[in-house]
Design an enzyme around this catalytic site. Structure first.
Site, PDB file in Angstrom:
ATOM      1  N   ALA A  74       0.891  -1.319   0.043  1.00  0.00           N
ATOM      2  CA  ALA A  74      -0.066  -0.265   0.204  1.00  0.00           C
ATOM      3  C   ALA A  74       0.888   1.586   0.189  1.00  0.00           C
ATOM      4  CB  ALA A  74      -1.371   0.330   0.851  1.00  0.00           C
ATOM      5  N   CYS A  75       2.284   0.833   0.486  1.00  0.00           N
ATOM      6  CA  CYS A  75       3.281   2.158   0.727  1.00  0.00           C
ATOM      7  C   CYS A  75       4.629   1.884  -0.643  1.00  0.00           C
ATOM      8  CB  CYS A  75       2.953   2.651   1.875  1.00  0.00           C
ATOM      9  SG  CYS A  75       4.261   3.731   2.080  1.00  0.00           S
ATOM     10  N   GLY A  76       4.887   3.190  -0.992  1.00  0.00           N
ATOM     11  CA  GLY A  76       6.042   3.411  -1.228  1.00  0.00           C
ATOM     12  C   GLY A  76       6.836   3.198  -0.929  1.00  0.00           C
TER      13      GLY A  76
END
Length: 280
Positions: A120-122
């Site tokens: 969901a997140c870089g």
């Protein structure tokens, strides 16, 4: 026997509606870890572990390294699944080693710690604004002469959706699509993580010698975050569109680097947050 997982995983589900309750098969988007190792000279290090959808793993690794400033065009000698002794057979297809052309590993802060990132997140905060300025100077609005008709943008979400084969089965994947200024599809990549989908797209362009991606339009299926704009800036993409909202940092970054950032691209409507001169 080592099993290589695909982009979808079958499961059983109980479907409940007002009319009936039934058991049926369902397809899920596969989510598996991918460890990215880099090698140069006689040294090898783990740079990141990210949760991703299997498929285009080499592109994902290449795109991630490009975004982090580890490997640019011509900087990758080879990519392969890892066969090191410390990798058990069941993890072989979840570990990728990228051999760099450099004689030694780059001296980067990102190599001093192992990243664990979710789908969901870089990898947030690893590239500063100063580093971006050094790698990709800002382009004054209008300097590249790129013009895109609004009607072209309106068609892109449907074209991206039509190309999302795994999403059609699972309903659980993000996508990044690259298009020409007249709306022709160039490439589309899917993943459970929107940052991964873009890394796969940039990695494909890097490995095919297509960077920088000037004169192209990027469309992402979700919201547009700082990391999405950061990766687009490094890849040289001048126009980024999202079907949802951008974040405040994404707008600030796009404005500084002369990138046209569009949001809420749905139907015949779009919000232009920065550099609207290219859309006319």
């Amino acid at each position: 026997m080592t099993v290589r997982k695909g982009p979808t995983t079958r499961t059983r589900v109980r479907e409940v509606t007002p009319e009936r309750v039934r058991e049926r098969r369902d397809d899920l988007a596969t989510e598996e870890p991918l460890e990215i190792r880099v090698q140069a000279g006689g040294e090898r290090r783990t740079l990141a572990i990210t949760m991703r959808t299997p498929g285009a793993d080499f592109e994902l690794a290449a795109g991630f390294l490009h975004g982090e400033g580890v490997a640019g065009p011509g900087g990758i000698a080879a990519i392969g699944y890892c066969t090191d002794e410390d990798v058990p057979p069941e993890a072989r297809y979840n570990t990728v080693t990228v051999r760099l052309e450099a004689a030694t590993l780059p001296d980067l802060p990102s190599l001093d710690r192992h990243f664990m990132t979710s789908s969901a997140c870089g990898v947030c905060g690893t590239a500063s604004i100063d580093a971006l300025r050094a790698r990709r100077p800002a382009v004054p609005p209008g300097a590249d002469g790129l013009k895109i008709a609004p009607a072209v943008l309106y068609e892109l979400p449907d074209r991206l959706r039509a190309a999302q084969s795994v999403f059609g089965k699972t309903g659980g994947l993000h996508a990044s699509g690259l298009f020409t200024p007249d709306g022709a599809q160039v490439a589309v990549r899917e993943d459970v993580g929107r940052h991964n989908a873009l890394d796969k797209l940039v990695g494909w362009a890097l490995l095919d010698g297509l960077l920088p991606l000037r004169d192209h339009v990027l469309l992402v299926s979700g919201r547009t975050s700082y990391e999405i704009v950061q990766k687009a800036v490094v890849a040289g993409i001048p126009v980024v569109c999202g079907v949802s909202a951008p974040s405040s940092l994404a707008v600030e970054l796009a404005r500084e680097f002369g990138l046209t950032l569009a949001g809420f691209l749905r139907g015949e409507r779009v919000n232009l947050y920065t550099c609207p001169e290219r859309i006319m």
